[in-house]
Design a protein around this motif. Structure first.
Motif, PDB file in Angstrom:
ATOM      1  N   ARG A 299       1.089  -6.014   9.106  1.00  0.00           N
ATOM      2  CA  ARG A 299       2.335  -6.716   9.679  1.00  0.00           C
ATOM      3  C   ARG A 299       3.327  -6.959   8.626  1.00  0.00           C
ATOM      4  N   LEU A 300       2.763  -7.492   7.476  1.00  0.00           N
ATOM      5  CA  LEU A 300       3.993  -8.006   6.285  1.00  0.00           C
ATOM      6  C   LEU A 300       4.479  -6.827   5.774  1.00  0.00           C
ATOM      7  N   PHE A 301       4.007  -5.540   5.771  1.00  0.00           N
ATOM      8  CA  PHE A 301       4.394  -4.410   5.315  1.00  0.00           C
ATOM      9  C   PHE A 301       5.369  -3.777   6.231  1.00  0.00           C
ATOM     10  N   ASP A 302       5.274  -4.133   7.529  1.00  0.00           N
ATOM     11  CA  ASP A 302       6.117  -3.450   8.507  1.00  0.00           C
ATOM     12  C   ASP A 302       7.604  -4.257   8.361  1.00  0.00           C
ATOM     13  N   ARG A 303       6.999  -5.791   8.133  1.00  0.00           N
ATOM     14  CA  ARG A 303       8.603  -6.568   8.088  1.00  0.00           C
ATOM     15  C   ARG A 303       9.266  -6.560   6.835  1.00  0.00           C
ATOM     16  N   SER A 304       8.359  -6.198   5.730  1.00  0.00           N
ATOM     17  CA  SER A 304       9.083  -5.951   4.398  1.00  0.00           C
ATOM     18  C   SER A 304       9.466  -4.631   3.952  1.00  0.00           C
ATOM     19  N   LEU A 305       8.977  -3.670   4.488  1.00  0.00           N
ATOM     20  CA  LEU A 305       9.380  -2.321   4.147  1.00  0.00           C
ATOM     21  C   LEU A 305       9.554  -1.445   5.378  1.00  0.00           C
ATOM     22  N   PRO A 306      10.566  -1.969   6.375  1.00  0.00           N
ATOM     23  CA  PRO A 306      10.712  -1.446   7.733  1.00  0.00           C
ATOM     24  C   PRO A 306      10.720   0.253   8.043  1.00  0.00           C
ATOM     25  N   ASN A 307      11.589   0.858   6.646  1.00  0.00           N
ATOM     26  CA  ASN A 307      11.849   2.108   6.649  1.00  0.00           C
ATOM     27  C   ASN A 307      10.724   2.986   6.028  1.00  0.00           C
ATOM     28  N   SER A 308       9.603   2.432   5.638  1.00  0.00           N
ATOM     29  CA  SER A 308       8.505   2.885   4.761  1.00  0.00           C
ATOM     30  C   SER A 308       7.556   3.469   5.748  1.00  0.00           C
ATOM     31  N   ARG A 309       6.843   4.538   5.606  1.00  0.00           N
ATOM     32  CA  ARG A 309       5.774   4.878   6.234  1.00  0.00           C
ATOM     33  C   ARG A 309       4.374   4.095   5.648  1.00  0.00           C
ATOM     34  N   ARG A 310       3.583   3.619   6.489  1.00  0.00           N
ATOM     35  CA  ARG A 310       2.482   2.760   6.140  1.00  0.00           C
ATOM     36  C   ARG A 310       1.373   3.837   5.802  1.00  0.00           C
ATOM     37  N   GLU A 311       0.823   3.868   4.291  1.00  0.00           N
ATOM     38  CA  GLU A 311      -0.250   4.810   4.116  1.00  0.00           C
ATOM     39  C   GLU A 311      -1.181   3.852   3.429  1.00  0.00           C
ATOM     40  N   ASP A 312      -0.852   3.262   2.383  1.00  0.00           N
ATOM     41  CA  ASP A 312      -1.843   2.430   1.701  1.00  0.00           C
ATOM     42  C   ASP A 312      -0.858   1.073   1.211  1.00  0.00           C
ATOM     43  N   PRO A 313      -0.839   0.188   2.290  1.00  0.00           N
ATOM     44  CA  PRO A 313      -0.016  -0.935   1.963  1.00  0.00           C
ATOM     45  C   PRO A 313      -0.182  -1.591   0.556  1.00  0.00           C
ATOM     46  N   VAL A 314      -1.089  -1.998   0.096  1.00  0.00           N
ATOM     47  CA  VAL A 314      -1.338  -2.504  -1.176  1.00  0.00           C
ATOM     48  C   VAL A 314      -0.774  -1.686  -2.118  1.00  0.00           C
ATOM     49  N   MET A 315      -1.127  -0.544  -2.302  1.00  0.00           N
ATOM     50  CA  MET A 315      -0.668   0.276  -3.156  1.00  0.00           C
ATOM     51  C   MET A 315       0.937   0.329  -3.250  1.00  0.00           C
ATOM     52  N   GLN A 316       1.340   0.459  -1.832  1.00  0.00           N
ATOM     53  CA  GLN A 316       2.963   0.779  -1.838  1.00  0.00           C
ATOM     54  C   GLN A 316       3.664  -0.594  -2.152  1.00  0.00           C
ATOM     55  N   PHE A 317       3.193  -1.824  -1.945  1.00  0.00           N
ATOM     56  CA  PHE A 317       3.773  -2.816  -2.431  1.00  0.00           C
ATOM     57  C   PHE A 317       3.691  -2.995  -4.092  1.00  0.00           C
ATOM     58  N   ARG A 318       2.484  -2.420  -4.642  1.00  0.00           N
ATOM     59  CA  ARG A 318       2.505  -2.564  -6.118  1.00  0.00           C
ATOM     60  C   ARG A 318       3.692  -1.471  -6.597  1.00  0.00           C
ATOM     61  N   GLN A 319       3.526  -0.445  -5.958  1.00  0.00           N
ATOM     62  CA  GLN A 319       4.796   0.355  -6.457  1.00  0.00           C
ATOM     63  C   GLN A 319       6.349  -0.157  -6.403  1.00  0.00           C
ATOM     64  N   VAL A 320       6.378  -0.699  -5.404  1.00  0.00           N
ATOM     65  CA  VAL A 320       7.831  -1.151  -5.059  1.00  0.00           C
ATOM     66  C   VAL A 320       7.935  -2.280  -6.149  1.00  0.00           C
ATOM     67  N   LEU A 321       7.052  -3.325  -6.405  1.00  0.00           N
ATOM     68  CA  LEU A 321       7.099  -4.271  -7.315  1.00  0.00           C
ATOM     69  C   LEU A 321       7.331  -4.029  -8.760  1.00  0.00           C
ATOM     70  N   GLN A 322       6.874  -2.737  -8.845  1.00  0.00           N
ATOM     71  CA  GLN A 322       6.767  -2.487 -10.496  1.00  0.00           C
ATOM     72  C   GLN A 322       7.784  -1.435 -10.682  1.00  0.00           C
ATOM     73  N   GLY A 323       8.471  -0.968  -9.569  1.00  0.00           N
ATOM     74  CA  GLY A 323       9.079   0.165  -9.757  1.00  0.00           C
ATOM     75  C   GLY A 323      10.544  -0.154 -10.295  1.00  0.00           C
ATOM     76  N   GLY A 324      11.026  -1.532 -10.101  1.00  0.00           N
ATOM     77  CA  GLY A 324      12.386  -2.001 -10.613  1.00  0.00           C
ATOM     78  C   GLY A 324      13.478  -1.130 -10.126  1.00  0.00           C
ATOM     79  N   ALA A 325      13.531  -0.755  -8.839  1.00  0.00           N
ATOM     80  CA  ALA A 325      14.356   0.012  -8.341  1.00  0.00           C
ATOM     81  C   ALA A 325      15.754  -0.949  -7.991  1.00  0.00           C
TER      82      ALA A 325
END
Length: 412
Positions: A299-325
């Protein structure tokens, strides 16, 4: 407990299948069952019962001798020499067991030849029995003896040949053939003082025994009583007067090790079952918490990244936080958190107390050491591209400053 009566005839190698008289007793001595069976069949019927055997009176001689009042070990060492003139065999051929000291001060003793002992024990061993005690049959009637003179009655034991039980105040009990009982009784009466020559008969007459008694002997008749029940009670005593399984034939009368450990094993089994039940309960609770956490992360992934496809939420969160985009206006609350923690990383003393957020903004409650550090954090947040910050409130405390900072996108 099982009580087994060994036969009058010596057991040979091929007699293991011979049927023996037996009694199964309750703890109070009452008879639960009785019959005649082989040792092998008894083992099949009562595999968990304790077993004691009775050595026939024809194979075991009982005596009373006078020994000086001394320690039991010294009396036991002196006993064979006190019996030397009373037995017909060499002492090396005999197994001698000391019994209790009787009321007249004499010490009782049981004497049996070594010849039948091994075959008896081998038969029990071959049938799978652990023999707990081997008791002289006649000795079980010692407590039923008269106060004086002799008491004679038919044998209460179920044996092939009829026998006579003779109880005496001065001698150990004996089981005799009726043809020999008259001789034995006459000799014992002759050894008594004439004033004490009393013969008590129960269920028998003088003619039955072939007695020709002098006038000095007083004969009394009493009703016959059942002495078998009291003898069986004596046979299951925890500390019997005689146990022929002593010396070279000694075995422990204690329960087998596994039986002594049975309460501990039961307790260990119960503890193991409780432990397994507790682990199963913990596993179920943790599984439920794991599933709930996964659902919350989704649910947190859907609220935080609504335009992203959920596959591995934990890894996707890490990529977003470390990406610096670069922060996108419609990219959820992930970039806002990333921007905030990038700034907070430079301030080791700052502590996050609570985080609340939506797709448009994130409100963080944190604790800092001073207002100057709070202002430095706010300045660093303002310098981040695409976001703005707003101080919602600040309170000064003894240990620092607690503040609530709202971070949102610049266009929000």
């Amino acid at each position: 407990m099982l009580i087994v009566l060994l036969p009058e005839q010596p057991l040979l190698d091929g007699d293991a299948a011979q049927a023996l008289s037996w009694w199964r007793l309750e703890r109070d001595g009452s008879v639960l069952a009785t019959g005649r069976d082989t040792l092998a069949k008894l083992r099949q019927r009562f595999p968990a019962e304790r077993l004691r055997a009775l050595a026939p009176a024809s194979a075991v001689n009982l005596f009373r001798v006078r020994l000086p009042a001394q320690r039991a070990a010294a009396a036991r060492a002196a006993l064979p020499y006190a019996l030397e003139d009373l037995v017909s065999q060499e002492l090396e051929e005999l197994h001698i067991v000391m019994g209790p000291r009787r009321s007249d001060g004499q010490v009782s003793a049981a004497v049996v030849s070594h010849t039948p002992m091994r075959p008896w024990l081998d038969c029990f061993r071959a049938a799978g029995w652990r023999l707990e005690a081997l008791l002289p049959q006649a000795a079980l009637h010692a407590d039923a003896g008269p106060d004086q003179a002799l008491l004679v009655m038919p044998s209460p034991w179920p044996q092939t040949d009829s026998q006579v039980l003779v109880l005496s105040a001065q001698e150990e009990p004996v089981l005799l053939d009726p043809g020999l009982a008259g001789i034995w009784i006459n000799r014992r009466l002759a050894a008594l003082d004439p004033a004490a020559q009393t013969l008590t008969l129960a269920g028998l007459s003088a003619s039955d025994l072939g007695l020709d008694l002098p006038d000095t002997v007083e004969v009394q008749q009493i009703a016959e009583r059942d002495h078998l029940a009291s003898a069986l009670v004596q046979a299951q005593r925890s500390t019997p007067a005689f146990n022929l399984l002593s010396g070279p034939y000694a075995v422990s009368m204690a329960a087998p090790p596994w039986r002594k450990m049975r309460p501990a094993l039961i307790a260990a089994g119960v503890a193991l079952a409780l432990g397994l039940g507790w682990l199963a309960g913990e596993h179920m609770i943790l599984s439920q918490e794991r599933d709930a956490l996964r659902a919350e992360i989704g649910r947190l992934f859907d609220r935080s990244l609504p335009n992203s496809r959920r596959e591995d939420p934990v890894m996707q969160f890490r990529q977003v936080l470390q990406g610096g985009a670069q922060i996108s206006f419609n990219s959820g609350m992930g970039p806002l958190l990333h921007a905030f923690f990038v700034v907070l990383k430079e301030h080791d003393n700052a502590q996050v107390q609570q985080v609340r957020g939506t797709l448009e903004s994130v409100e963080v409650e944190l604790k800092v050491a001073s207002f100057s550090e709070l202002e430095a954090i706010r300045a660093a947040l303002s310098a981040q591209p695409g976001i703005s910050e707003n101080l919602e409130g600040a309170d000064s405390e003894n240990e620092g400053v607690t503040a609530r900072i709202k971070v949102q996108r610049s266009g929000a």
